[in-house]
Design a protein around this motif. Structure first.
Motif, PDB file in Angstrom:
ATOM      1  N   HIS A 161       0.851  -1.182   0.000  1.00 38.87           N
ATOM      2  CA  HIS A 161       0.000   0.000   0.000  1.00 38.87           C
ATOM      3  C   HIS A 161       0.887   1.233   0.000  1.00 38.87           C
ATOM      4  N   GLY A 162       0.355   2.324  -0.504  1.00 35.26           N
ATOM      5  CA  GLY A 162       1.115   3.573  -0.553  1.00 35.26           C
ATOM      6  C   GLY A 162       0.766   4.477   0.593  1.00 35.26           C
ATOM      7  N   PRO A 163       1.415   5.608   0.651  1.00 38.48           N
ATOM      8  CA  PRO A 163       2.456   6.061  -0.276  1.00 38.48           C
ATOM      9  C   PRO A 163       3.787   5.369  -0.019  1.00 38.48           C
ATOM     10  N   ALA A 212      11.754   8.827  -5.973  1.00 35.12           N
ATOM     11  CA  ALA A 212      10.511   8.435  -6.643  1.00 35.12           C
ATOM     12  C   ALA A 212       9.452   8.215  -5.575  1.00 35.12           C
ATOM     13  N   GLN A 213       8.396   9.032  -5.625  1.00 41.47           N
ATOM     14  CA  GLN A 213       7.314   8.899  -4.654  1.00 41.47           C
ATOM     15  C   GLN A 213       6.056   8.364  -5.350  1.00 41.47           C
ATOM     16  N   VAL A 214       5.562   7.223  -4.852  1.00 41.09           N
ATOM     17  CA  VAL A 214       4.328   6.623  -5.354  1.00 41.09           C
ATOM     18  C   VAL A 214       3.201   7.071  -4.430  1.00 41.09           C
ATOM     19  N   ASP A 225      -2.693   5.474  -3.572  1.00 43.44           N
ATOM     20  CA  ASP A 225      -3.393   4.379  -4.242  1.00 43.44           C
ATOM     21  C   ASP A 225      -2.562   3.730  -5.352  1.00 43.44           C
ATOM     22  N   LEU A 226      -1.262   4.015  -5.369  1.00 46.36           N
ATOM     23  CA  LEU A 226      -0.316   3.347  -6.264  1.00 46.36           C
ATOM     24  C   LEU A 226      -0.646   3.569  -7.743  1.00 46.36           C
ATOM     25  N   THR A 227      -1.085   4.798  -8.070  1.00 47.64           N
ATOM     26  CA  THR A 227      -1.458   5.097  -9.452  1.00 47.64           C
ATOM     27  C   THR A 227      -0.634   6.222 -10.068  1.00 47.64           C
ATOM     28  N   LYS A 228       0.173   6.925  -9.284  1.00 44.95           N
ATOM     29  CA  LYS A 228       0.969   8.034  -9.784  1.00 44.95           C
ATOM     30  C   LYS A 228       2.362   7.978  -9.181  1.00 44.95           C
ATOM     31  N   VAL A 229       3.354   8.416  -9.961  1.00 44.43           N
ATOM     32  CA  VAL A 229       4.726   8.485  -9.461  1.00 44.43           C
ATOM     33  C   VAL A 229       5.284   9.874  -9.740  1.00 44.43           C
ATOM     34  N   SER A 230       5.842  10.489  -8.709  1.00 45.45           N
ATOM     35  CA  SER A 230       6.543  11.763  -8.864  1.00 45.45           C
ATOM     36  C   SER A 230       8.039  11.487  -8.820  1.00 45.45           C
ATOM     37  N   VAL A 234       7.970  19.839   2.584  1.00 40.50           N
ATOM     38  CA  VAL A 234       6.751  19.566   3.365  1.00 40.50           C
ATOM     39  C   VAL A 234       5.847  18.625   2.578  1.00 40.50           C
ATOM     40  N   ALA A 235       5.652  18.914   1.297  1.00 41.28           N
ATOM     41  CA  ALA A 235       4.810  18.067   0.452  1.00 41.28           C
ATOM     42  C   ALA A 235       5.415  16.674   0.294  1.00 41.28           C
ATOM     43  N   LEU A 236       6.736  16.593   0.214  1.00 42.48           N
ATOM     44  CA  LEU A 236       7.410  15.305   0.101  1.00 42.48           C
ATOM     45  C   LEU A 236       7.140  14.452   1.333  1.00 42.48           C
ATOM     46  N   ARG A 237       7.259  15.061   2.518  1.00 45.40           N
ATOM     47  CA  ARG A 237       7.004  14.323   3.763  1.00 45.40           C
ATOM     48  C   ARG A 237       5.545  13.912   3.884  1.00 45.40           C
ATOM     49  N   ALA A 238       4.657  14.736   3.345  1.00 42.21           N
ATOM     50  CA  ALA A 238       3.222  14.446   3.417  1.00 42.21           C
ATOM     51  C   ALA A 238       2.751  13.561   2.273  1.00 42.21           C
ATOM     52  N   ALA A 239       3.692  13.118   1.430  1.00 43.18           N
ATOM     53  CA  ALA A 239       3.376  12.292   0.262  1.00 43.18           C
ATOM     54  C   ALA A 239       2.348  12.977  -0.626  1.00 43.18           C
ATOM     55  N   ASP A 240       2.539  14.275  -0.866  1.00 42.41           N
ATOM     56  CA  ASP A 240       1.591  15.069  -1.649  1.00 42.41           C
ATOM     57  C   ASP A 240       2.311  15.862  -2.736  1.00 42.41           C
ATOM     58  N   LEU A 241       3.284  15.237  -3.381  1.00 34.83           N
ATOM     59  CA  LEU A 241       4.042  15.928  -4.417  1.00 34.83           C
ATOM     60  C   LEU A 241       3.179  16.291  -5.617  1.00 34.83           C
ATOM     61  N   GLN A 242       2.165  15.479  -5.906  1.00 31.37           N
ATOM     62  CA  GLN A 242       1.312  15.775  -7.053  1.00 31.37           C
ATOM     63  C   GLN A 242       0.595  17.114  -6.876  1.00 31.37           C
TER      64      GLN A 242
END
Length: 312
Positions: free
Chosen positions: A38-40, A67-69, A72-77, A291-299
Motif C-alpha cells: 500500500h502507498g504512499p 521516486a514517490q508513489v 493508491d499506487l497510481t501516480k509516481v513523482s 513539506v509536500a514530500l514528507r506528506a506524500a503530496d508531491l502531485q
C-alpha cells in the motif's frame, strides 16, 4: 521463473537506519512481510556508470532521484536532486567522516563507496528533507544500453542541439528513435545546454518514461523469449534494497503504473559560484516542496508550482 528473475538482482543494505521508516519494536527489514503493498511509498534511485565502486577512486553518485508513489499506487513523482546541491552531510563514524558542508554527490565518497556510500547519501537526504525511504536501488545506467537495445530503441525529443562531451555525436533538434548508446549519451549531457544540469535532470526523467513507453508499445508481453532477455537485462543493472519486501510483491503491487502516470519535478534552486567552484543552492520554494514530500503530496505541490515541473 520468479526465482530466475529475482536471483538476477543484487541485494544490498543501501539505506541508513535514520532513513528507514520508524517501526517501534520491529526489525525494519521484515516489517512488510505478510502485509499487502500500500502507498504512499518513497524510493531512492541512484544512477552510476559502474556497479562496483572503489573507495580510493573518490567516486560520486551521478544521478539522484526520489521516486514517490501516491497512496493508491497510481501516480509516481520523480524528484531529481541536483548533484551540486550544497548540503550538510551528517557524520559517519564507520567511514571516519566527521560531517560537514559539501555537494550532495560527495556523500557517497565520504561514506566509503559501495553500500556505505549509499547509506550516507540516504542519511543526507533524510536530514535535508525529512523523508524516509521504503526502498532504494542503484541503477547502472550504462547497463541500460542493452535494455534499450532489446526494446528496439526509445523515442526521445531533442529540444536543443548539443555536442556530446563523450563522443563526436551531435544531437540535433527533433524527435528520433535512439539506440541504447545514443539515448544514454544524450541523457548525460549538461554542458552546452541552456539550463545545464537542470536540462540533464529532465532528460534523464524523460529517458525513464521513454523506456516504460517503449516496453508497453513493443509487444513484449507476447514474446516470451525477448521478455525473458529484457527482465534479466534489467536485473543485471540493479542493486536493490526493498526494505523487506519481495520484488514480486513490488512488481505486482505497482503493475498499474505506466508512462502517463509519471510527473517530473526539480528542486527549487539556483546555481552559483563560490570562488572557482560551482554549487547549487536551495531557493525560496524548496521548504514547501519538502513539506509536500514528507506528506506524500508531491502531485498537489507540482500542480501549484508548474515552474518546477519538467515536461515529460
Amino acid at each position: 521463473m520468479i526465482h530466475r528473475y529475482d536471483s538476477s538482482v543484487t541485494r544490498g543494505d543501501l539505506l541508513s537506519s535514520a532513513s528507514r521508516p520508524d517501526e517501534t519494536g520491529a526489525d525494519p527489514r521484515v516489517r512488510f512481510r505478510q502485509a499487502p503493498l500500500h502507498g504512499p511509498l518513497n524510493f531512492l534511485l541512484i544512477g552510476s556508470d559502474k556497479r562496483s565502486w572503489s573507495p580510493d577512486a573518490g567516486q560520486r553518485s551521478d544521478t539522484i532521484i526520489i521516486a514517490q508513489v501516491n497512496a493508491d499506487l497510481t501516480k509516481v513523482s520523480l524528484l531529481s536532486i541536483p548533484r551540486d546541491l550544497q548540503v550538510e552531510i551528517p557524520a559517519d563514524r564507520k567511514a571516519g567522516f566527521e560531517g560537514g558542508s559539501d555537494k550532495i554527490n560527495a556523500a557517497f565518497s565520504y561514506g566509503g563507496g559501495g553500500n556505505g556510500g549509499v547509506q550516507l547519501l540516504s542519511a543526507t537526504l533524510t536530514k535535508l528533507t525529512g523523508v524516509k525511504f521504503d526502498g532504494a536501488a542503484i541503477i547502472e545506467f550504462s547497463g541500460f544500453q542493452r535494455v534499450i537495445d532489446l526494446l528496439g530503441g526509445v523515442d526521445l525529443c531533442v529540444d536543443h542541439q548539443v555536442q556530446s562531451i563523450h563522443t563526436d555525436k551531435v544531437f540535433k533538434v527533433g524527435c528520433v528513435r535512439m539506440n541504447g548508446a545514443d539515448a544514454l549519451d544524450y541523457s548525460r549531457q549538461r554542458y552546452g545546454l541552456p539550463d545545464g544540469d537542470y536540462d540533464r535532470q529532465r532528460h534523464q526523467q524523460q529517458l525513464l518514461k521513454a523506456i516504460l513507453q517503449r516496453a508497453g508499445d513493443s509487444g513484449l508481453a507476447y514474446n516470451p523469449l525477448k521478455l525473458d532477455q529484457l527482465l534479466r537485462a534489467v536485473g543485471s543493472t540493479l542493486t536493490v534494497d526493498t526494505g523487506g519486501r519481495s520484488l514480486t510483491d513490488l512488481l505486482f503491487g505497482l503493475h498499474r503504473l505506466g508512462p502517463a502516470d509519471l510527473t517530473g519535478i526539480k528542486v527549487p534552486s539556483y546555481p552559483d559560484m563560490v570562488g572557482d567552484v560551482s554549487y547549487v543552492f536551495l531557493s525560496g520554494e524548496a521548504p514547501s516542496l519538502f513539506v509536500a514530500l514528507r506528506a506524500a503530496d508531491l502531485q498537489t505541490w507540482a500542480a501549484a508550482h508548474p515552474k518546477w515541473v519538467n515536461p515529460l
